[in-house]
Write an enzyme that holds these catalytic residues in place. Structure first.
Site, PDB file in Angstrom:
ATOM      1  N   ASP A  16     -13.027 -20.398   5.625  1.00  0.00           N
ATOM      2  CA  ASP A  16     -13.166 -18.750   5.024  1.00  0.00           C
ATOM      3  C   ASP A  16     -13.962 -18.105   5.790  1.00  0.00           C
ATOM      4  O   ASP A  16     -14.804 -17.411   6.147  1.00  0.00           O
ATOM      5  CB  ASP A  16     -13.526 -19.422   3.754  1.00  0.00           C
ATOM      6  CG  ASP A  16     -13.122 -19.586   2.769  1.00  0.00           C
ATOM      7  OD1 ASP A  16     -11.961 -19.379   2.721  1.00  0.00           O
ATOM      8  OD2 ASP A  16     -12.467 -20.868   2.187  1.00  0.00           O
ATOM      9  N   HIS A  32     -17.114 -28.368   1.615  1.00  0.00           N
ATOM     10  CA  HIS A  32     -16.210 -27.978   1.754  1.00  0.00           C
ATOM     11  C   HIS A  32     -15.685 -29.211   0.146  1.00  0.00           C
ATOM     12  O   HIS A  32     -16.909 -30.182   0.452  1.00  0.00           O
ATOM     13  CB  HIS A  32     -15.196 -28.529   2.173  1.00  0.00           C
ATOM     14  CG  HIS A  32     -13.372 -28.444   1.974  1.00  0.00           C
ATOM     15  ND1 HIS A  32     -12.503 -28.504   1.206  1.00  0.00           N
ATOM     16  CD2 HIS A  32     -12.819 -26.573   1.744  1.00  0.00           C
ATOM     17  CE1 HIS A  32     -11.703 -28.006   0.877  1.00  0.00           C
ATOM     18  NE2 HIS A  32     -11.337 -27.128   1.404  1.00  0.00           N
TER      19      HIS A  32
END
Length: 494
Positions: free
Chosen positions: A393, A337
């Site tokens: 995700d 991320h």
């Protein structure tokens, strides 16, 4: 105050900068562990012999920060992220507590107004949001104008902008620049009404975009259901009597909406603020944010995870895939991320939610592959040393897939709840102390210096990659037309 060099002196909240070009020393104040970029404009130097005037050395230093890696553009009270510790808080509340005890609309109230609502406040807010979910009947013609195979994010992005055409009272271009910035009771009431409209209609427009694909009639938002329950109803109802969505799926979608409601100044939220800084209407600003979210580096990430898992196929193919990732032949989606350097706190919540969904839908055939990939990557020093842990995700795409959503609808399921975060940041900017200044980043110009215009007859062709337009290959009717002769047909002389 201690004397210079006194070890017992209280530390100064400032930064001492010496410009080695001139020998001058500058004191830059520090506030909230930050410095003002404009403070460096006083750090000037004379031009060196042969230096480009475009460097503007005599006008002060500029701060170079490609991609906003360490530039703060807002003072905010909304969302706090500690990427090193894996912390995410909405208005001070840990995301884990909100996911366990709250719901999406209650959290939306928190993000927008700064505190958790009372029972009566929550009920009124939910009532108003759902009340504003109904679209004007003209909208059916707008949605039907899209092809059946149009990407739902293209439809939704267009729909947000289209929606603003209905509400002249929400347009500062028509009502005056201070429409949303003066903070009067009338101004606040106008602002909050647009917020209710956008949150309420987001699910309705998303459902309409979904049903365009299926060729189904659009569904009027029902009464008596929750925000996510109403959304599922509008997606799937086909005339059945007393239709009620499955409560497990309804709750799971609500948790995912809550987790995706805001994430500080990500790409789409920043786009909304950049656009909103021109004092455009909120519908246009949200449409811009939706367009930003459309990109595969942002809202399309969970879709990319499923496509990756499909390409891997079976669990036994995971080792070969990871080796290909190390050789940079494949891309590992759903890990790592931009902000989180350890773990994404949302991923643990989504993993638990996935288990609840799979109990009623059955396990997704890709689950075993996902679990094998997760386990292998977390044991591989190549990925752990790079802090590539699963993010939100990685698991959310499996939930959406298990719930029966098509892959290209995944970004829409991200955009709908993120409307809340976009509007929270937009509202905060409109009401910030000192008013709104249009965002205008600087650049470092490295192009040609001043050049004299050359008549076309005297120019020498510049060729090479990126130096000229790429050739376009024509076929079909265009090719035939280009070969035909007809009155008025001319050839370019350039």
């Amino acid at each position: 105050m201690g004397l210079p060099g006194d070890k017992n002196a209280a530390p100064q909240e400032s930064l001492t900068v010496k410009d080695n070009r001139t020998g001058k020393v500058y004191t830059i104040p520090i506030a909230d562990n930050s410095i003002q970029a404009t403070a460096f404009k006083v750090v000037k130097a004379p031009f060196k012999k042969g230096e480009r005037p475009e460097n503007e050395t005599d006008k002060g230093l500029r701060i170079a920060d490609k991609g906003y890696l360490n530039t703060a553009v807002m003072r905010s009270e909304i969302t706090y992220i500690d990427g090193e510790a894996g912390v995410l808080r909405y208005r001070g509340y840990p995301i884990e507590q909100l996911a366990l005890h709250s719901n999406h609309l209650e959290t939306a109230y928190l993000l927008l107004y700064g505190s958790l609502p009372t029972k009566d406040q929550a009920a009124l807010f939910e009532k108003e949001v759902l009340h504003h979910g109904v679209m004007h009947s003209d909208a059916e013609q707008f949605f039907r104008s899209f092809r059946y195979d149009a990407h739902p994010m293209a439809i939704l992005t267009s729909a947000f902008a289209y929606l603003g055409s209905y509400y002249a009272e929400a347009n500062p271009s028509l009502q005056g620049q201070t429409l949303f910035t003066k903070g009067s009771p009338e101004s606040l009431a106008n602002m909050d009404k647009q917020i209710l409209r956008l949150i309420g209609k987001a699910t309705t427009m998303a459902a309409m975009a979904y049903r365009v694909r299926q060729g189904r009639a659009f569904v009027t938002p029902p009464t008596g259901l929750s925000y996510t329950g109403s959304f599922l109803y509008q997606l799937d109802h086909s005339g059945q009597e007393n239709y009620v969505p499955n409560p497990i799926l309804e709750k799971a979608l609500d948790v995912l909406f809550l987790l995706h409601a805001d994430h500080e100044l990500n790409a789409s939220s920043t786009t909304v603020l950049q656009t909103g800084s021109s004092l455009v209407d909120p519908y246009s600003a949200v449409a811009a944010g939706c367009a930003s979210l459309y990109g595969p580096l942002h809202g399309g990430a969970n879709e990319a995870v499923i496509r990756m898992l499909i390409s891997i196929g079976k669990p036994e193919n995971v080792p070969a895939f990871l080796e290909a990732v190390k050789r940079r032949e494949k891309v590992l989606s759903g890990f790592g991320h931009r902000v989180y350097k350890t773990s994404d706190p949302r991923s643990f919540i989504v993993r638990k939610t996935a288990d609840e969904v799979f109990k009623v839908t059955g396990k997704d055939e890709l689950l075993e592959t996902a679990m094998a990939l997760h386990e292998a990557a977390m044991k591989d020093e190549y990925f752990t040393s790079r802090r590539l842990a699963p993010n939100v995700d990685f698991w959310s795409g499996l939930i959406y897939r298990a719930m029966g959503f098509p892959l290209d609808f995944f970004p829409v399921l991200f955009a709908v709840p993120r409307v809340v975060g976009w509007l929270a940041h937009w509202r905060q900017m409109m009401l910030q102390e000192g008013g709104v200044k249009i965002w205008r980043p600087r650049q470092i110009y490295v192009g040609e210096g001043i050049r004299e215009y050359v008549p076309v007859e005297e120019r020498v062709a510049v060729v090479g990659s990126k130096k000229t337009p790429s050739p376009i290959v024509h076929s079909g009717i265009t090719k035939r037309t280009m070969l035909a002769s007809f009155k008025g047909k001319t050839l370019s002389k350039l």
